[in-house]
Design an enzyme around this catalytic site. Structure first.
Site, PDB file in Angstrom:
ATOM      1  N   GLU A 250      39.349 -29.587  55.060  1.00 13.82           N
ATOM      2  CA  GLU A 250      38.202 -28.430  55.023  1.00 13.82           C
ATOM      3  C   GLU A 250      38.696 -27.211  54.630  1.00 13.82           C
ATOM      4  OE1 GLU A 250      35.136 -28.796  54.499  1.00 13.82           O
ATOM      5  OE2 GLU A 250      35.333 -31.020  54.881  1.00 13.82           O
TER       6      GLU A 250
ATOM      7  N   SER B 232      58.710 -33.671  46.787  1.00 12.51           N
ATOM      8  CA  SER B 232      57.783 -34.202  46.018  1.00 12.51           C
ATOM      9  C   SER B 232      58.323 -35.231  44.998  1.00 12.51           C
ATOM     10  CB  SER B 232      57.029 -33.057  45.215  1.00 12.51           C
ATOM     11  OG  SER B 232      56.457 -32.112  46.000  1.00 12.51           O
TER      12      SER B 232
ATOM     13  N   HIS C  51      43.420 -38.953  47.099  1.00 10.54           N
ATOM     14  CA  HIS C  51      44.911 -39.056  47.056  1.00 10.54           C
ATOM     15  C   HIS C  51      45.652 -37.727  47.707  1.00 10.54           C
ATOM     16  CE1 HIS C  51      48.965 -39.136  45.689  1.00 10.54           C
ATOM     17  NE2 HIS C  51      48.742 -38.227  44.942  1.00 10.54           N
ATOM     18  N   SER C  52      44.993 -36.534  47.215  1.00  9.86           N
ATOM     19  CA  SER C  52      45.192 -35.318  47.608  1.00  9.86           C
ATOM     20  C   SER C  52      43.938 -34.360  47.548  1.00  9.86           C
ATOM     21  CB  SER C  52      46.461 -34.936  47.099  1.00  9.86           C
ATOM     22  OG  SER C  52      45.883 -34.329  45.452  1.00  9.86           O
TER      23      SER C  52
END
Ligand SMILES: Cc1ncc(C[n+]2csc(CCOP(=O)(O)OP(=O)(O)O)c2C)c(N)n1
Length: 382
Positions: A84, A170, A273-274
């Site tokens: 959120e 990453s 996913h993200s």
């Protein structure tokens, strides 16, 4: 002249090729992968939390099971609040762990605290299990001055030297051969520890995955490869199932312990996913609802605890409240904290700062002094 030939029965002949140990075969037959009926999925309890085969029941004590449940749900609460907060632009990015909580907590519980962890980015539960404070999860996501990584990486790229959790990066799969190397060093040290390396099934298609699996086998490294096959790599669906073991007995013990303790060895990525992804663009809401409502590691373990009289509505309500309060406290504290000193942008590029980086740092300050009003300096430590 008579050609003298040695007589032998060609059926008894064995191949002598150094590259493989195998028999001859006298008909052409290609080996077909068995994709219809693959490697079976090991499970200990069903969806109602009932133990299927009592001989496989690890019979964990109540406190340990409650700890599993609390760590999974705390992770879930943290996920909801940080998700959120990203939606509101308070943090730049986030990746949830919805549906994979059991794989993190179950496997982490089967390790000893000094076993070295290499992760991808969806294993925050492993850190949670090891006691990484909520404050530090938040500090990393907010890139504030308390962040161990000095605010340099995107959110969810956690790391903790104290907890033997190697900092996440990453580029997918790069940790896989690195984990094999770390395991090789562990072996040479004769240290009584193993390395565990997590990755998604999508990352397993990287060249680095091939390198890591092969090296760990040929160099006999004490490493567990833990693949989270959640069915998707962003929008790409998969039908592969992989759990690699290199045959090292320590690793096998750990794997079997990890799997048997895992409340949900089979799972789906329930969240997007993200935060940069809207997964309804490539998969059905029904599919997601099924996994969320019918077959979730948290609900499964809750059934198990309820059946034993270890957990009820009251405990659930109290814990929900308490865990939410703890997350919100850490969240508010992280939000109020200043960002790291801007100079930290230049340090740790090398161990010692070379002269050309010192010159760039001075140039930055000259620039910032001249154009102060254009920079949010009040948000940074000075
Ligand atoms: C080398 C590399 N290629 C591509 C990406 C972009 N990328 C980030 S996550 C991701 C999908 C990974 O899927 P999977 O390994 O199955 O893990 P999951 O997100 O499902 O947990 C991709 C393609 C990347 N980070 N690194």
């Amino acid at each position: 002249a008579v050609l003298r030939q040695q007589t032998f029965d060609s059926l008894d002949e064995k191949p002598q090729f150094p590259g493989a140990s195998a028999d001859f075969v006298d008909h052409l037959e290609f080996i077909q992968p068995n994709v219809i009926s693959g490697i079976p999925v090991y499970r200990v309890m069903d969806r109602q939390g009932q133990i299927i085969n009592p001989a496989e029941d690890p019979q964990l004590p109540k406190e340990e099971v409650l700890n599993f449940y609390q760590k999974m749900t705390l992770l879930n609460t943290m996920d909801r609040i940080l998700y959120e907060s990203q939606r509101q632009g308070r943090i730049s990015f986030y990746m949830t762990n919805y549906g994979e909580e059991g794989t993190h907590i179950g496997s982490a519980a089967a390790l000893s605290p000094n076993d070295l962890v290499f992760g991808q980015y969806r294993e925050a539960g492993v850190l949670m299990y090891r006691g990484f404070p909520l404050d530090l999860f938040m500090a990393q996501c907010y890139a504030n001055a308390d962040d161990l990584g000095k605010g340099r990486q995107m959110p969810v790229h956690y790391g903790s030297k104290d907890l033997n959790f190697v900092t996440i990066s990453s580029p997918l799969a790069t940790q896989i051969p690195q984990a094999a190397g770390a395991a090789y060093a562990v072996k040479r040290e004769n240290a009584n520890r193993v390395v565990i390396c997590y990755f998604g099934e999508g990352a397993a298609s990287e060249g680095d995955a091939h390198a890591g699996f092969n090296f760990s086998a040929t160099l006999e490294c004490p490493v567990i490869f833990f693949c989270r096959n959640n069915g998707y790599a962003i929008s790409t669906p998969t039908y592969l199932s992989v759990l690699f073991s290199n045959g090292n007995s320590a690793s096998e013990r750990h794997i079997s312990a990890g799997v048997s303790r895992s409340p949900s060895p089979r799972f789906r990525r329930i969240g997007h996913h993200s935060t940069s992804d809207d997964s309804s663009a490539y998969r059905s809401v029904d599919e997601v609802n099924y996994w969320d409502k019918q077959d979730h590691p948290i609900s499964r373990l809750r059934h198990y605890m309820t059946a034993r009289g270890w957990w009820g509505e009251e405990e659930e309500r109290a814990w929900r409240k308490q865990s939410r309060r703890r997350v919100m406290e850490a969240f508010e504290k992280a939000e109020r904290r200043l960002k790291p000193h801007p100079e930290l942008l230049f340090t740790d590029v090398y161990h010692d700062d070379p002269p050309h980086l010192q010159r760039q740092r001075e140039a930055m300050w000259r620039h910032v002094q001249t154009y102060k009003e254009h920079y949010p300096l009040d948000q940074y430590e000075q």
